[in-house]
Design a protein around this motif. Sequence first.
Motif, PDB file in Angstrom:
ATOM      1  N   LEU A 119       0.877  -1.265   0.200  1.00  0.00           N
ATOM      2  CA  LEU A 119      -0.026   0.275   0.060  1.00  0.00           C
ATOM      3  C   LEU A 119       0.847   1.218  -0.133  1.00  0.00           C
ATOM      4  CD1 LEU A 119      -2.653  -1.107   2.642  1.00  0.00           C
ATOM      5  CD2 LEU A 119      -3.028  -0.821  -0.147  1.00  0.00           C
ATOM      6  N   LEU A 120       1.862   1.031   0.690  1.00  0.00           N
ATOM      7  CA  LEU A 120       3.097   2.229   0.888  1.00  0.00           C
ATOM      8  C   LEU A 120       3.373   2.571  -0.568  1.00  0.00           C
ATOM      9  CD1 LEU A 120       3.625   3.799   3.565  1.00  0.00           C
ATOM     10  CD2 LEU A 120       5.805   2.447   3.447  1.00  0.00           C
ATOM     11  N   PHE A 121       3.757   1.492  -1.264  1.00  0.00           N
ATOM     12  CA  PHE A 121       4.274   1.769  -2.676  1.00  0.00           C
ATOM     13  C   PHE A 121       3.237   2.428  -3.573  1.00  0.00           C
ATOM     14  CE2 PHE A 121       7.776  -1.295  -1.676  1.00  0.00           C
ATOM     15  CZ  PHE A 121       8.906  -0.243  -2.006  1.00  0.00           C
ATOM     16  N   VAL A 122       2.081   1.789  -3.356  1.00  0.00           N
ATOM     17  CA  VAL A 122       1.073   2.312  -4.162  1.00  0.00           C
ATOM     18  C   VAL A 122       0.653   3.924  -4.015  1.00  0.00           C
ATOM     19  CG1 VAL A 122      -1.587   2.357  -4.655  1.00  0.00           C
ATOM     20  CG2 VAL A 122      -0.029   0.130  -4.439  1.00  0.00           C
ATOM     21  N   LYS A 123       0.907   4.437  -2.530  1.00  0.00           N
ATOM     22  CA  LYS A 123       0.549   5.804  -2.389  1.00  0.00           C
ATOM     23  C   LYS A 123       1.645   6.556  -2.765  1.00  0.00           C
ATOM     24  CE  LYS A 123      -3.085   6.080  -1.508  1.00  0.00           C
ATOM     25  NZ  LYS A 123      -3.997   6.935  -2.174  1.00  0.00           N
ATOM     26  N   VAL A 124       3.107   5.975  -2.774  1.00  0.00           N
ATOM     27  CA  VAL A 124       4.135   6.859  -3.243  1.00  0.00           C
ATOM     28  C   VAL A 124       3.994   6.967  -4.726  1.00  0.00           C
ATOM     29  CG1 VAL A 124       6.380   6.636  -3.782  1.00  0.00           C
ATOM     30  CG2 VAL A 124       5.847   5.987  -1.275  1.00  0.00           C
ATOM     31  N   PHE A 125       3.489   5.810  -5.384  1.00  0.00           N
ATOM     32  CA  PHE A 125       3.130   6.114  -6.812  1.00  0.00           C
ATOM     33  C   PHE A 125       2.435   7.073  -7.240  1.00  0.00           C
ATOM     34  CE2 PHE A 125       0.777   4.395 -10.462  1.00  0.00           C
ATOM     35  CZ  PHE A 125       1.553   4.429 -11.281  1.00  0.00           C
ATOM     36  N   PHE A 126       1.105   7.021  -6.542  1.00  0.00           N
ATOM     37  CA  PHE A 126       0.136   8.193  -6.387  1.00  0.00           C
ATOM     38  C   PHE A 126       0.844   9.719  -6.288  1.00  0.00           C
ATOM     39  CE2 PHE A 126      -4.533   6.542  -5.777  1.00  0.00           C
ATOM     40  CZ  PHE A 126      -4.131   5.140  -6.509  1.00  0.00           C
ATOM     41  N   VAL A 127       1.408   9.822  -5.297  1.00  0.00           N
ATOM     42  CA  VAL A 127       2.272  10.991  -5.071  1.00  0.00           C
ATOM     43  C   VAL A 127       2.983  11.484  -6.260  1.00  0.00           C
ATOM     44  CG1 VAL A 127       3.762  12.281  -3.432  1.00  0.00           C
ATOM     45  CG2 VAL A 127       1.945  10.893  -2.625  1.00  0.00           C
ATOM     46  N   ILE A 128       3.846  10.604  -6.671  1.00  0.00           N
ATOM     47  CA  ILE A 128       4.823  10.896  -7.618  1.00  0.00           C
ATOM     48  C   ILE A 128       4.006  11.303  -9.143  1.00  0.00           C
ATOM     49  CG2 ILE A 128       6.497  10.008  -9.196  1.00  0.00           C
ATOM     50  CD1 ILE A 128       7.474   8.215  -7.033  1.00  0.00           C
ATOM     51  N   LEU A 129       2.905  10.580  -9.379  1.00  0.00           N
ATOM     52  CA  LEU A 129       2.059  10.758 -10.666  1.00  0.00           C
ATOM     53  C   LEU A 129       1.594  12.180 -10.349  1.00  0.00           C
ATOM     54  CD1 LEU A 129       0.807   7.825 -12.245  1.00  0.00           C
ATOM     55  CD2 LEU A 129       2.655   8.852 -12.777  1.00  0.00           C
ATOM     56  N   ILE A 130       0.992  12.527  -9.164  1.00  0.00           N
ATOM     57  CA  ILE A 130       0.315  13.799  -9.014  1.00  0.00           C
ATOM     58  C   ILE A 130       1.237  14.775  -9.058  1.00  0.00           C
ATOM     59  CG2 ILE A 130      -0.987  15.308  -7.428  1.00  0.00           C
ATOM     60  CD1 ILE A 130      -2.671  12.542  -6.641  1.00  0.00           C
ATOM     61  N   SER A 131       2.357  14.704  -8.633  1.00  0.00           N
ATOM     62  CA  SER A 131       3.429  15.564  -8.692  1.00  0.00           C
ATOM     63  C   SER A 131       3.946  15.998 -10.076  1.00  0.00           C
ATOM     64  CB  SER A 131       4.425  15.811  -7.783  1.00  0.00           C
ATOM     65  OG  SER A 131       4.459  14.743  -6.950  1.00  0.00           O
ATOM     66  N   ASP A 132       3.739  14.803 -10.854  1.00  0.00           N
ATOM     67  CA  ASP A 132       4.059  14.849 -12.315  1.00  0.00           C
ATOM     68  C   ASP A 132       3.392  15.624 -12.833  1.00  0.00           C
ATOM     69  OD1 ASP A 132       6.528  13.577 -12.186  1.00  0.00           O
ATOM     70  OD2 ASP A 132       5.550  11.613 -13.326  1.00  0.00           O
ATOM     71  N   LEU A 133       1.798  15.587 -12.537  1.00  0.00           N
ATOM     72  CA  LEU A 133       0.954  16.217 -13.340  1.00  0.00           C
ATOM     73  C   LEU A 133       0.943  17.881 -12.894  1.00  0.00           C
ATOM     74  CD1 LEU A 133      -1.954  16.235 -14.906  1.00  0.00           C
ATOM     75  CD2 LEU A 133      -2.940  16.379 -12.486  1.00  0.00           C
ATOM     76  N   GLU A 134       1.373  18.059 -11.743  1.00  0.00           N
ATOM     77  CA  GLU A 134       1.670  19.655 -11.533  1.00  0.00           C
ATOM     78  C   GLU A 134       2.623  20.229 -12.470  1.00  0.00           C
ATOM     79  OE1 GLU A 134       2.239  19.339  -7.306  1.00  0.00           O
ATOM     80  OE2 GLU A 134       0.035  20.254  -6.818  1.00  0.00           O
ATOM     81  N   VAL A 135       3.537  19.480 -12.492  1.00  0.00           N
ATOM     82  CA  VAL A 135       4.659  20.104 -13.226  1.00  0.00           C
ATOM     83  C   VAL A 135       4.657  19.739 -14.840  1.00  0.00           C
ATOM     84  CG1 VAL A 135       6.311  20.296 -11.623  1.00  0.00           C
ATOM     85  CG2 VAL A 135       6.343  18.019 -12.993  1.00  0.00           C
ATOM     86  N   ASP A 136       3.545  18.968 -15.122  1.00  0.00           N
ATOM     87  CA  ASP A 136       3.176  19.106 -16.429  1.00  0.00           C
ATOM     88  C   ASP A 136       3.867  17.847 -17.201  1.00  0.00           C
ATOM     89  OD1 ASP A 136       1.436  19.598 -18.665  1.00  0.00           O
ATOM     90  OD2 ASP A 136       2.247  21.373 -19.406  1.00  0.00           O
ATOM     91  N   TYR A 137       4.347  16.762 -16.607  1.00  0.00           N
ATOM     92  CA  TYR A 137       5.118  15.753 -17.209  1.00  0.00           C
ATOM     93  C   TYR A 137       4.230  14.688 -17.678  1.00  0.00           C
ATOM     94  CZ  TYR A 137       9.622  16.980 -15.388  1.00  0.00           C
ATOM     95  OH  TYR A 137      10.701  18.052 -15.221  1.00  0.00           O
ATOM     96  N   ILE A 138       2.808  14.853 -17.271  1.00  0.00           N
ATOM     97  CA  ILE A 138       1.904  13.745 -17.742  1.00  0.00           C
ATOM     98  C   ILE A 138       0.549  14.756 -17.919  1.00  0.00           C
ATOM     99  CG2 ILE A 138       1.257  13.266 -15.367  1.00  0.00           C
ATOM    100  CD1 ILE A 138       1.068  10.428 -15.953  1.00  0.00           C
ATOM    101  N   ASN A 139      -0.268  13.861 -18.726  1.00  0.00           N
ATOM    102  CA  ASN A 139      -1.691  14.944 -19.066  1.00  0.00           C
ATOM    103  C   ASN A 139      -2.729  14.095 -18.152  1.00  0.00           C
ATOM    104  OD1 ASN A 139      -3.205  13.014 -20.609  1.00  0.00           O
ATOM    105  ND2 ASN A 139      -1.838  13.442 -22.230  1.00  0.00           N
ATOM    106  N   PRO A 140      -3.571  14.751 -17.888  1.00  0.00           N
ATOM    107  CA  PRO A 140      -4.658  14.416 -16.875  1.00  0.00           C
ATOM    108  C   PRO A 140      -5.223  13.311 -17.235  1.00  0.00           C
ATOM    109  CG  PRO A 140      -5.236  16.652 -18.034  1.00  0.00           C
ATOM    110  CD  PRO A 140      -3.907  16.329 -18.275  1.00  0.00           C
TER     111      PRO A 140
END
Lengths: 1082, 136
Positions: free
Chosen positions: B18-39
Motif C-alpha cells: 500500500l505504501l508503494f501504491v501511495k508513493v506512486f500516486f504522489v509521484i504521478l500527481i506531482s508529475d501532473l503539477e509540473v506537466d510531465y503527464i496529462n490528466p
Amino acid sequence: MAYSQPPTPNMRPAQAPHPRPGFRPPQQQQQQHFQQHPPQQQQQGQQQHPNLSRPTTPGQQPMNYRPMGNGPRPANSPVGMPRPPLSQDPNSPLLQQGQLRRPSAAGGPIPGSPSNQRPPMAGSHPMQQQPNGAPLQRPPPIGVTSDPGQAPGTFMGQGQQGVPGSPAMNPMGYHAGPPNGQNRSQPPTPKLQHQQHQQPHQGLQPPYQQQTHQQQQQQQQQQQPHQQHQHQQGHQGQDLGAPNAGLMAGPPTPTPQAGAHKPKRMYPTGINAYTESTPGLQPLAGQPLQPNMNQLAGQMGAMNVGSTGFGAQGISPMSTVALMGTAPKILDLDAPPPAINLPETASITQSPYANCDPSYKRSTLNAIPATSQLLTKSRLPFGLVITPYRSVKEGEEPVPVVSDSIIARCRRCRTYINPFVKFVEGGQRWKCNMCYTLNEVPSSFDYDSQTQQPVDRWQRKELNHAVVEYIAPTEYMVRPPQPLVYMFVIDVSYPAIQCGMVATAATTILESLDRIPNDEGRTKVGIITVDSSIHFYNLNTTSGEPQMLVVSDLEEAYLPQPQDLLCNLSECRATLEALLNRMSDMFKDTQNVGNALGPALNSAYKLISPIGGKILCLQASLPNLETGTLKMREDPKLLGTSKESTLLQAASSFYKSFAVECSKSQVCVDMFLFGSQYSDVATLSCLPRFTGGSTFFYPAFTAAKSEDALKFAHELAEFLSQRIALEAVMRVRASKGLRMSAFYGNFFVRSTDLLSLPNVPRDQSYSIEVSYDDNLTIPIVCFQTALLHTSSSGERRIRVLTLAVPVTTSLSELYMSADQVAISTLLACKAVERGMNSKLDDARDALTNKVVDILGVYKTHMTASSSGATPNLQVCDNLKLLPLLTLGMLKHVALRGGSQIPSDLRAYAMHLLSTLPSQCLIPFVHPRFYSLHDMPEHCGTIGADGIEMPQAMNLSSERLTRSGLYMLEDGQNIFLWIGRDAVPQLCMDLFGVPNYESVRGGKTTLPTLESDFNQRVNLIVGKTREMRRTAYYPQLYIVKEDGDAALRLWFLSHLIEDRAEPIMSYYQYLGHLKDRVNSGSF
Amino acid sequence: MSAEAMVFLFGVIVGAGLLFVKVFFVILISDLEVDYINPIELCNKLNQFVLPEMFVQAFMTFIFLISGQWIATAWNLPLVAYNANKIMNGKHMFDATEIFRTLGQHKKECFIKLGFYLLSFFYYLYRMILALVNDS
C-alpha cells in the motif's frame, strides 16, 4: 404617439457600442449622460462617472505630445534640449527611417549608438550595472494638441479647487520651471504648491531622492505618479535603462519634457465634478458626506504601502455613491469599464490599439494590487474574462493578421512579442515584458530578405495591436491543419419525429449547406440517424442516391463500411441534398421509441476521430439503450432542497469519459436538445462542456409552432455558418508573480494552465481566476492569451491578445479600477460551479458574502465611517451596480431558490451563465426593460447609429401601468407586456386586432402592419435580436396582464428590483447588505 | 510461528504494498503539477489502482478482525469507512475533467494516506517482531 402620455423629452438609449478604452469619444458620452438624468442630479451624475467624463486618453488624441520616454539621452546634451520642429510627424518616413539609430529622436536629433549615449555620471549609479543598453522607444509624435475633451478653463478650475488627493503631476508642474511653449495652460496654483511641500513628509523620502524622483519623472514621462514611485523604489534596476543613472546627481533642471498637458490627463474631469457636486450628493444620499474623502482614501493608500509612501499621489478622486434611497442607474450597465491608466510610454508604439479591447479580454481589476495581501484585504475577485474568438460584425475592425510567419517569442517564457516589450541595445534585442529576458529581434523585423528592402519594424502589426493573429509555420502543427468536419447525429425516434425536429433540422441543414464554411472545398459532412439502431448513410454512391446502412448490433457498434460515410461536402452535395430532402419522410411512420445515443456517439467518434471535427447531436428523447442510458430522474421532491444539485450533475459517467476521449482526438460535441419532457440537460451538456462545444435547449419544442421552428432553424443555421476555430489550445501567460489558478468555461484543462478546445465557437467566453505566486515589483502587469487554432479556412493560426494593466499599491485605486461587469461575469461562473458541485444555497450565500465583503471593506477603509453603523451603504461609483447584478443572479433561473424550476431549465441557464460573454451575460442577468407605448418619436426609427432604442428602465413593476405596452428582453427571450387597459388604438396599430381582449398571448410573431407604431416596434424587436454578438435568437412572447398566469409570473420574475418570494426586493437586499456590513468587521 | 506473527507478517507485506501504491500516486500527481503527464493518462493510470488499494486495505482489516487484533482493526476501520463512503458517493475515481480543480484535495488525501500506511507499516512490523520474540 398618443397611446398615453406625451413623449418624454429626448431620451436616447444608452445602447451605444462600447468604445475602445483608449478610443472613447468623451464629450458625446458625457452629454448623453446628462441628458439621461434629471437636472437636479446632474452634478451627481457627473461625479459618478469619472471615467465617462474623463476627457482624454492617449489614443484619442490625433497627435500625442509624448515627451521622451526611456530613451537614452546623450551625456552632453542639456536636459532641456530644444525640440525638433513641432511639425514632425510620427509617420513621416524621414523620422521613421532613423528611428532605430536615433531612438531619442524626441529629445533631439542625436546620432550615435546607445552605448555612446550613456551619461558619464552613470558610473556612480548602480543602474550602470544594467547590461542592456537603453530601451528603445518609438520616437514620439511631437506636437501638442489641445485636449479635445477639456477646455483650458475647466482645468484651471480644477487646479484651484485643489482636490487634496490628486497632486499627481505636481513635482514636475512645480519644479519644471517656466513651461515651454507647450506648457501653456497650467499656472501652478497655490494648492499644488501646498501639495508639493507636503510630499517629502508623506513619502518619507530624503530630499535628494525626491530630486531624482522628479528627474525620473521628467525622463520617463510617467503619466501616473503612482508608477513613478514604483519605478523609483527598487524597480529601476529591472525596468529602467541606463540613462536614468546619470541624472541621479543632476540638478532639477526644468525640461520641456515635463509635459504641460500631462497634468490635464491625469485629472479625470470627475475631480471637478466631485468637488462641485459634493453638496448635491448630500440630499440624495441622505447622509453627510465625508469632507476629506480623497485625503482619507489617499492616506489609506499610503498606509497600505508603508514606506513606499506617496500613496495619495495619483489617486484619482474617489467618487463614492450612496446606494440606498435611489434607483440604481442601470444605464451605466453599458458604460465602458474603468479606464486602464497606463503611462503613455507603456507601449512602444503608442498605438491606440496597443491595449486589448474589453470585448476580447477584460480584467476584473484595471489596476492590479502589488501584493496578494492587498488583494485579500480588498476582497475583490481577481480574474480575466476572455472572449478570444468573438465574432466581428460588419463595420468592426477585423483582427489584423501577421502573415509573414515571423513570430518573435521570448525564449524563456514563450511570450509573443507585443506592444509592451522594450527594445534595448539599439534595437538589437527586445526585453520580454513578462520575465525580463533579453531576446534577439529577428532580423526580418527590419529587413525583408525576399524583396531585399528595409522594412519599418514600427509598422509591424504585433507591435501596434493588442489583438493579432499570426499565421503559424509548421512548427506549430503536429499534423496538417484539419479540414472542417460536421458529423450530424440525429435522433429519429418517435418523439423526435413527432415534434417535427427531424424535418426542421433536415430543411435547415439543407438550406445551410452553402453557408457552411468550405473555402478550400475540404469540408466533410456525414450523417448518422439513430433510434434503436444506428443508420449510416453512404453519401458517395455512383447513382447519386444515398444508401442507408443499418447497424442494429448496439453492443459492438461497428462501422458498416470503412469509407464514404463521411464525405466531402462539395463532392457529394447532390447525394446529401437528396438524403436531407427525404429524411423527414423516411421515418415519418416510425413507432420506435428507442434511442441509442451512446453507441451512435461512439460510432460517430470512430468515424471522425482520425481527423477530428464536430459532432452535432440533435436529440429529442432520452437515450434509453445500451451505454449512456439516462433515466428520467427529475424528482419534484428534490427541487428546492439541498439535494437539488445532484440533479445538476452528470447522471452517467459515460458522457464525461466520452468527452475526455473526444477532447483527446480533437472532436467537439454540440448538443441541440429538444425536450417535450425531461431531457437531462445536466448530463448531456457535459459533452459540450469538456469539448469546447455549445448547448442549445428548446423546451417543449414543436415544429408546428412556427416560432419554435424559426428559432431552432435560425440558431442552427447561424451555428453551422459560424467560422469556427478547430483543434485549439489556449494558454494565458502573465507577468512574473501571477498565475492562472482556476478556469471556467467550456474546455478541457489539459495541464495546469493549458486549455484544450477541440473547437472554438464564436462568442464563447472563458473566465479565469488569477492568483499570486509572488508580490509584484513591476509597474505594469501583462496578460497574454494565445489561442493556437486552425481556422475554418484551413490555416494554422495563433491569436494573441495582450492586456496591460498598471500595478497599484493603493486600495482606493484598486477600488476605483474595479470593473463591475467583469466581476459579475466571474462571480457568475464561480456561483454556477459552486451550485453544481455543492449546493445552490452555498452558491447564493457565496455571492452575497462576496458583495458584503466588498462593501464592508470599502466602508471600513475608504469612507470616514470606518466603524460603527452607517445609515447608508456606500461604494465607489464603478461598483455601484454590483449589488443589483448580484441580486439579478440570485433571482436568475440558474440560481434562484424554490421548487418551481425544472432542473433542465436550471442546467441550461447555468450553462449559459458560464459561457456567455459579458455583453450577453449582463442582459441575461439584468434584462432590458423598455416602455414602448410612450416612447419618443425617434425610437424605433433608423437614426445615426442604426435603429434607435428607447431608454431602458429599472426592472420594477412600479413602472408598469395598466394601459402600457412594455418590452423586456434578456437575450434569450423577448416579452411584450400589454396592460389590461391598453387603448384599442394601440392594439389595432400593433397587433391589428380591435381591442385588448382580442390580443392573443404567448409565443408569437408580431404581424407586419402598415402602421407606423407596428413598424417601429418591429424594428426594435429586430434590433434586439441582432444587436449582440451571439447566435441565440430570442423568442417573442406576448404577455397579457390578465392572461396566462405562468407566463405572467415568468415575466414578472425578471423584474428583479421587486420582491419575489422568498427573495428580497432590491431595497430589502440593500438593507440586508447594510445590516451585514454594519455588523461585520472587515 | 504463531498465528499472531503470521497475521502481522501479512500486515507488513500488505502495508508495504500500500505504501508503494501511495508513493506512486504522489509521484504521478506531482508529475501532473509540473506537466510531465496529462490528466487523461494520469487518471487512467491511477484509477486502476484505486479500487484494488481500497479492497486490499479492507481485506487486511477483515483479517485483523477475525484474528482478534482489536487495536489493528480499530486503527484501520475509519479508513475502511471513509473509502466505503467514497465509493457509495461515486467519488472514488480520479476524474480527468475535474482533476485540476480537485488536485489539492487529492494531494492532501494522498499524503495523509501515505502517513497512515507508514505508521501502520511500522506498527505491524513491531507487532510481528514482538510476536516472533514471544514465540521463541
